[in-house]
Design an enzyme around this catalytic site. Structure first.
Site, PDB file in Angstrom:
ATOM      1  N   ASP A  30       1.199  -0.870   0.580  1.00  0.00           N
ATOM      2  CA  ASP A  30       0.252   0.225   0.161  1.00  0.00           C
ATOM      3  C   ASP A  30       1.064   1.360   0.037  1.00  0.00           C
ATOM      4  O   ASP A  30       2.501   0.867   0.923  1.00  0.00           O
ATOM      5  CB  ASP A  30      -0.762  -0.489   1.470  1.00  0.00           C
ATOM      6  CG  ASP A  30      -2.149   0.809   1.103  1.00  0.00           C
ATOM      7  OD1 ASP A  30      -3.311   0.521   0.957  1.00  0.00           O
ATOM      8  OD2 ASP A  30      -1.933   2.217   1.342  1.00  0.00           O
ATOM      9  N   ASN A  91     -13.141  -4.124   3.268  1.00  0.00           N
ATOM     10  CA  ASN A  91     -13.772  -2.631   3.683  1.00  0.00           C
ATOM     11  C   ASN A  91     -14.648  -2.633   1.701  1.00  0.00           C
ATOM     12  O   ASN A  91     -14.462  -3.124   1.288  1.00  0.00           O
ATOM     13  CB  ASN A  91     -12.938  -1.092   3.647  1.00  0.00           C
ATOM     14  CG  ASN A  91     -12.358  -0.414   4.914  1.00  0.00           C
ATOM     15  OD1 ASN A  91     -12.419  -1.503   5.410  1.00  0.00           O
ATOM     16  ND2 ASN A  91     -11.318  -0.121   4.329  1.00  0.00           N
ATOM     17  N   GLN A  98     -14.809   2.083   2.550  1.00  0.00           N
ATOM     18  CA  GLN A  98     -13.686   1.811   1.348  1.00  0.00           C
ATOM     19  C   GLN A  98     -13.278   3.360   0.004  1.00  0.00           C
ATOM     20  O   GLN A  98     -14.169   3.627   0.029  1.00  0.00           O
ATOM     21  CB  GLN A  98     -14.507   0.362   0.210  1.00  0.00           C
ATOM     22  CG  GLN A  98     -14.231   1.118  -0.916  1.00  0.00           C
ATOM     23  CD  GLN A  98     -15.016  -0.694  -1.474  1.00  0.00           C
ATOM     24  OE1 GLN A  98     -16.010  -0.839  -1.390  1.00  0.00           O
ATOM     25  NE2 GLN A  98     -14.170  -0.995  -2.894  1.00  0.00           N
ATOM     26  N   HIS A 104     -10.561  -5.620  -2.490  1.00  0.00           N
ATOM     27  CA  HIS A 104      -9.063  -5.709  -2.161  1.00  0.00           C
ATOM     28  C   HIS A 104      -8.989  -6.231  -0.579  1.00  0.00           C
ATOM     29  O   HIS A 104     -10.113  -5.725   0.463  1.00  0.00           O
ATOM     30  CB  HIS A 104      -7.945  -4.649  -2.743  1.00  0.00           C
ATOM     31  CG  HIS A 104      -8.503  -2.805  -1.832  1.00  0.00           C
ATOM     32  ND1 HIS A 104      -9.814  -2.503  -2.510  1.00  0.00           N
ATOM     33  CD2 HIS A 104      -8.717  -2.270  -0.356  1.00  0.00           C
ATOM     34  CE1 HIS A 104     -10.498  -1.430  -1.798  1.00  0.00           C
ATOM     35  NE2 HIS A 104      -8.819  -1.678  -0.349  1.00  0.00           N
ATOM     36  N   HIS A 106      -6.874  -5.834   2.791  1.00  0.00           N
ATOM     37  CA  HIS A 106      -5.744  -4.942   3.709  1.00  0.00           C
ATOM     38  C   HIS A 106      -4.969  -6.129   4.632  1.00  0.00           C
ATOM     39  O   HIS A 106      -5.450  -7.285   5.035  1.00  0.00           O
ATOM     40  CB  HIS A 106      -5.649  -4.176   4.490  1.00  0.00           C
ATOM     41  CG  HIS A 106      -7.045  -2.919   3.585  1.00  0.00           C
ATOM     42  ND1 HIS A 106      -5.745  -1.852   3.104  1.00  0.00           N
ATOM     43  CD2 HIS A 106      -7.580  -2.651   3.312  1.00  0.00           C
ATOM     44  CE1 HIS A 106      -6.559  -0.941   2.896  1.00  0.00           C
ATOM     45  NE2 HIS A 106      -7.763  -1.123   2.609  1.00  0.00           N
TER      46      HIS A 106
END
Ligand code: 5GP
Ligand code: ZN
Length: 141
Positions: A30, A91, A98, A104, A106
């Site tokens: 990220d 999320n 989100q 996706h 995390h």
């Protein structure tokens, strides 16, 4: 999806710090490294959120998360930065935080005393509400 940044990253049209890649997924660091080793698991196909994401693929995404968690634990320990914990977060929708509308996961390595993490507020439900919640959820499965 032409305008989806994660489609472009996942499919290699935009360079990224790639940790892992296979036919269906790419795992990247990220941009936000508030938690060192913060990774994102991106499917290469576009799905906006968990409601669109097929259940068969969810198993594979979670298996990758499991592998990354073990790698993070082992790797950071070997680098003399042992982890104190790790969160998996996913999320869906703005209300849930989100910001990129491409499904996706995390993977968040944690160290004691690092930045606080969003948690749910505590409120014990009464028995009647619990029963109603069970009816709502089980009836929809
Ligand atoms: P969300 O809030 O949608 O669950 O998470 C989106 C995440 O994507 C955020 O943590 C944000 O830092 C990350 N992000 C947004 N754009 C980029 C990008 O272009 N590259 C990378 N590596 N991460 C991004
Ligand atoms: Zn996309």
């Amino acid at each position: 999806m032409d305008n989806c940044i994660f489609c472009k990253i996942a499919n290699g049209q935009i360079p990224s710090s790639t940790v892992y890649e296979d036919e269906e997924f790419r795992v990247i660091l990220d941009l936000n490294q508030g938690m060192r080793g913060h990774m994102l698991i991106l499917p290469k196909e576009h799905y906006a959120n968990i409601y669109e994401f097929p259940e068969e693929k969810a198993g594979k995404a979670m298996a990758i998360a499991s592998r990354l968690a073990k790698a993070a634990k082992k790797g950071f320990e070997a680098a003399h930065m042992p982890l104190d914990g790790l969160n998996i977060l996913q999320n869906n929708g703005e209300a849930a935080g989100q910001t990129v509308m491409h499904y996706h996961l995390h993977v968040l390595p944690r160290h004691a005393g690092d930045d606080s993490f969003p948690v749910w507020s505590e409120k014990t439900a009464d028995a009647e509400e619990m029963q109603e919640t069970l009816t709502i959820l089980k009836g929809a499965l």
